[in-house]
Each structure stands twice: as C-alpha cells, then as structure tokens.
Design a protein around this motif. Structure first.
Motif, PDB file in Angstrom:
ATOM      1  N   MET A   1       0.841  -1.183   0.000  1.00 33.76           N
ATOM      2  CA  MET A   1       0.000   0.000   0.000  1.00 33.76           C
ATOM      3  C   MET A   1       0.887   1.248   0.000  1.00 33.76           C
ATOM      4  O   MET A   1       1.855   1.339   0.741  1.00 33.76           O
ATOM      5  N   ALA A   2       0.560   2.206  -0.838  1.00 36.98           N
ATOM      6  CA  ALA A   2       1.351   3.430  -0.948  1.00 36.98           C
ATOM      7  C   ALA A   2       1.138   4.295   0.282  1.00 36.98           C
ATOM      8  O   ALA A   2       0.065   4.339   0.865  1.00 36.98           O
ATOM      9  N   GLU A   3       2.201   4.996   0.678  1.00 38.25           N
ATOM     10  CA  GLU A   3       2.096   5.900   1.816  1.00 38.25           C
ATOM     11  C   GLU A   3       1.300   7.131   1.429  1.00 38.25           C
ATOM     12  O   GLU A   3       1.379   7.605   0.307  1.00 38.25           O
ATOM     13  N   MET A   4       0.544   7.634   2.375  1.00 31.76           N
ATOM     14  CA  MET A   4      -0.203   8.869   2.150  1.00 31.76           C
ATOM     15  C   MET A   4       0.751  10.044   2.322  1.00 31.76           C
ATOM     16  O   MET A   4       1.434  10.148   3.340  1.00 31.76           O
ATOM     17  N   GLY A   5       0.837  10.894   1.323  1.00 28.29           N
ATOM     18  CA  GLY A   5       1.686  12.077   1.418  1.00 28.29           C
ATOM     19  C   GLY A   5       0.887  13.250   1.937  1.00 28.29           C
ATOM     20  O   GLY A   5      -0.325  13.179   2.099  1.00 28.29           O
ATOM     21  N   GLY A   6       1.578  14.329   2.194  1.00 20.70           N
ATOM     22  CA  GLY A   6       0.901  15.543   2.625  1.00 20.70           C
ATOM     23  C   GLY A   6       0.231  16.218   1.441  1.00 20.70           C
ATOM     24  O   GLY A   6       0.234  15.703   0.324  1.00 20.70           O
ATOM     25  N   PRO A   7      -0.333  17.377   1.678  1.00 24.56           N
ATOM     26  CA  PRO A   7      -1.001  18.092   0.586  1.00 24.56           C
ATOM     27  C   PRO A   7       0.007  18.565  -0.460  1.00 24.56           C
ATOM     28  O   PRO A   7       1.157  18.846  -0.151  1.00 24.56           O
ATOM     29  N   ARG A   8      -0.458  18.621  -1.710  1.00 26.83           N
ATOM     30  CA  ARG A   8       0.387  19.190  -2.758  1.00 26.83           C
ATOM     31  C   ARG A   8       0.440  20.691  -2.534  1.00 26.83           C
ATOM     32  O   ARG A   8      -0.580  21.329  -2.326  1.00 26.83           O
ATOM     33  N   LEU A   9       1.648  21.218  -2.545  1.00 25.34           N
ATOM     34  CA  LEU A   9       1.774  22.652  -2.307  1.00 25.34           C
ATOM     35  C   LEU A   9       2.900  23.249  -3.117  1.00 25.34           C
ATOM     36  O   LEU A   9       3.633  22.553  -3.811  1.00 25.34           O
ATOM     37  N   TYR A  10       2.992  24.567  -3.033  1.00 21.46           N
ATOM     38  CA  TYR A  10       4.025  25.325  -3.729  1.00 21.46           C
ATOM     39  C   TYR A  10       4.885  26.035  -2.690  1.00 21.46           C
ATOM     40  O   TYR A  10       4.387  26.495  -1.659  1.00 21.46           O
ATOM     41  N   SER A  11       6.182  26.124  -2.984  1.00 25.16           N
ATOM     42  CA  SER A  11       7.143  26.755  -2.090  1.00 25.16           C
ATOM     43  C   SER A  11       7.910  27.834  -2.833  1.00 25.16           C
ATOM     44  O   SER A  11       7.983  27.829  -4.067  1.00 25.16           O
ATOM     45  N   CYS A  12       8.520  28.729  -2.077  1.00 27.35           N
ATOM     46  CA  CYS A  12       9.394  29.757  -2.629  1.00 27.35           C
ATOM     47  C   CYS A  12      10.551  29.070  -3.357  1.00 27.35           C
ATOM     48  O   CYS A  12      11.157  28.135  -2.830  1.00 27.35           O
ATOM     49  N   CYS A  13      10.876  29.524  -4.539  1.00 27.11           N
ATOM     50  CA  CYS A  13      11.952  28.919  -5.328  1.00 27.11           C
ATOM     51  C   CYS A  13      13.321  29.157  -4.697  1.00 27.11           C
ATOM     52  O   CYS A  13      14.262  28.408  -4.951  1.00 27.11           O
ATOM     53  N   ASN A  14      13.432  30.159  -3.860  1.00 29.69           N
ATOM     54  CA  ASN A  14      14.710  30.527  -3.267  1.00 29.69           C
ATOM     55  C   ASN A  14      15.010  29.756  -1.978  1.00 29.69           C
ATOM     56  O   ASN A  14      16.099  29.224  -1.811  1.00 29.69           O
ATOM     57  N   CYS A  15      14.037  29.675  -1.056  1.00 28.87           N
ATOM     58  CA  CYS A  15      14.297  29.088   0.266  1.00 28.87           C
ATOM     59  C   CYS A  15      13.410  27.893   0.606  1.00 28.87           C
ATOM     60  O   CYS A  15      13.540  27.318   1.672  1.00 28.87           O
ATOM     61  N   ARG A  16      12.483  27.555  -0.267  1.00 26.52           N
ATOM     62  CA  ARG A  16      11.564  26.410  -0.076  1.00 26.52           C
ATOM     63  C   ARG A  16      10.554  26.608   1.052  1.00 26.52           C
ATOM     64  O   ARG A  16       9.970  25.652   1.545  1.00 26.52           O
ATOM     65  N   ASN A  17      10.308  27.833   1.438  1.00 22.06           N
ATOM     66  CA  ASN A  17       9.255  28.160   2.392  1.00 22.06           C
ATOM     67  C   ASN A  17       7.905  27.866   1.730  1.00 22.06           C
ATOM     68  O   ASN A  17       7.668  28.271   0.594  1.00 22.06           O
ATOM     69  N   HIS A  18       7.003  27.151   2.401  1.00 19.36           N
ATOM     70  CA  HIS A  18       5.687  26.837   1.841  1.00 19.36           C
ATOM     71  C   HIS A  18       4.856  28.112   1.720  1.00 19.36           C
ATOM     72  O   HIS A  18       4.711  28.846   2.700  1.00 19.36           O
ATOM     73  N   VAL A  19       4.316  28.353   0.506  1.00 21.03           N
ATOM     74  CA  VAL A  19       3.564  29.596   0.299  1.00 21.03           C
ATOM     75  C   VAL A  19       2.130  29.397  -0.181  1.00 21.03           C
ATOM     76  O   VAL A  19       1.318  30.304  -0.027  1.00 21.03           O
ATOM     77  N   ALA A  20       1.787  28.229  -0.739  1.00 19.62           N
ATOM     78  CA  ALA A  20       0.414  28.046  -1.218  1.00 19.62           C
ATOM     79  C   ALA A  20       0.091  26.572  -1.410  1.00 19.62           C
ATOM     80  O   ALA A  20       0.980  25.765  -1.688  1.00 19.62           O
ATOM     81  N   LEU A  21      -1.192  26.251  -1.282  1.00 21.91           N
ATOM     82  CA  LEU A  21      -1.688  24.901  -1.530  1.00 21.91           C
ATOM     83  C   LEU A  21      -2.199  24.788  -2.963  1.00 21.91           C
ATOM     84  O   LEU A  21      -2.853  25.714  -3.464  1.00 21.91           O
ATOM     85  N   HIS A  22      -1.943  23.652  -3.579  1.00 22.17           N
ATOM     86  CA  HIS A  22      -2.432  23.415  -4.939  1.00 22.17           C
ATOM     87  C   HIS A  22      -3.956  23.559  -5.000  1.00 22.17           C
ATOM     88  O   HIS A  22      -4.500  24.082  -5.978  1.00 22.17           O
ATOM     89  N   ASP A  23      -4.648  23.117  -3.960  1.00 20.82           N
ATOM     90  CA  ASP A  23      -6.115  23.177  -3.945  1.00 20.82           C
ATOM     91  C   ASP A  23      -6.656  24.601  -3.929  1.00 20.82           C
ATOM     92  O   ASP A  23      -7.842  24.811  -4.175  1.00 20.82           O
ATOM     93  N   ASP A  24      -5.814  25.592  -3.648  1.00 26.99           N
ATOM     94  CA  ASP A  24      -6.261  26.987  -3.619  1.00 26.99           C
ATOM     95  C   ASP A  24      -6.075  27.712  -4.953  1.00 26.99           C
ATOM     96  O   ASP A  24      -6.316  28.918  -5.035  1.00 26.99           O
ATOM     97  N   ILE A  25      -5.677  26.979  -6.002  1.00 27.42           N
ATOM     98  CA  ILE A  25      -5.549  27.607  -7.325  1.00 27.42           C
ATOM     99  C   ILE A  25      -6.937  27.908  -7.878  1.00 27.42           C
ATOM    100  O   ILE A  25      -7.805  27.037  -7.924  1.00 27.42           O
TER     101      ILE A  25
END
Length: 106
Positions: A1-25
């Motif tokens: 069984m595949a592991e459940m991952g966290g939500p798909r999200l987007y991060s800053c290209c420079n520091c990888r700080n999480h900035v948005a969720l894919h579901d909010d597009i």
C-alpha cells in the motif's frame, strides 16, 4: 500500500518556504512579469508591500507586491481593488509567478 503524502503545495523557489496549496488555485491562465502565473484564493508565509495602482491588460487595479516572509523574494502580487466590475472576482486573491515557486509533495 502506498504511503499517504501531505497536501500538494508550492514553495518559494529561493528558500523552499511553503507559500500556497495546490487546492487553492483559482486559475492557471494568468500572465505575470516573468511569464506564466497562477491565481490563488489564499497564500501563506508571505508579507506584502505598499499599495499602488497598476495598469494591467485587464485594466487598472490596486495591488501590493507579495514576498516570501523568510527570504523576501518577490513572488507576485495581491489584488486589493479592481476598478472594472468584471474584474472584481480578483479582489483579495494572489498571483504567484510560476518561475518564483516550486512544487512540493507531488
């Protein structure tokens, strides 16, 4: 069984700080200063600059630039006010430029 991952999200290209969720597009059909951009209903871990009026292809808007709160990279902008009634749906939403964000948990 595949592991459940966290939500798909987007991060800053420079520091990888999480900035948005894919579901909010809201739309992927936007153009930014540096190419393709996405319109999000929400963003996180961001700071904003001063308000200013800018003229875009869709008319005059009051906007604030959006920055990563960790590294201060400019990621896009937030619509504060749309002067054209047909553009009112953008108010309160955030543009993040595709070249300034990276996918995480895909």
């Amino acid at each position: 069984m595949a592991e459940m991952g966290g939500p798909r999200l987007y991060s800053c290209c420079n520091c990888r700080n999480h900035v948005a969720l894919h579901d909010d597009i809201v739309s992927k059909a936007f153009q930014g200063r540096n190419g393709r951009s996405f319109l999000f209903s929400h963003a996180m871990n961001i700071s904003t600059g001063p308000k200013e009026d800018r003229r875009y292809m869709t008319g005059l808007h009051t906007v604030v630039d959006v920055y990563c709160c960790d590294c201060h990279e400019v990621l896009g902008w937030k619509y504060i006010r749309a002067y054209d009634r047909r553009q009112k749906y953008k108010e309160g939403k955030i543009i993040l430029e595709k070249s300034r964000i990276v996918k995480e948990n895909w």
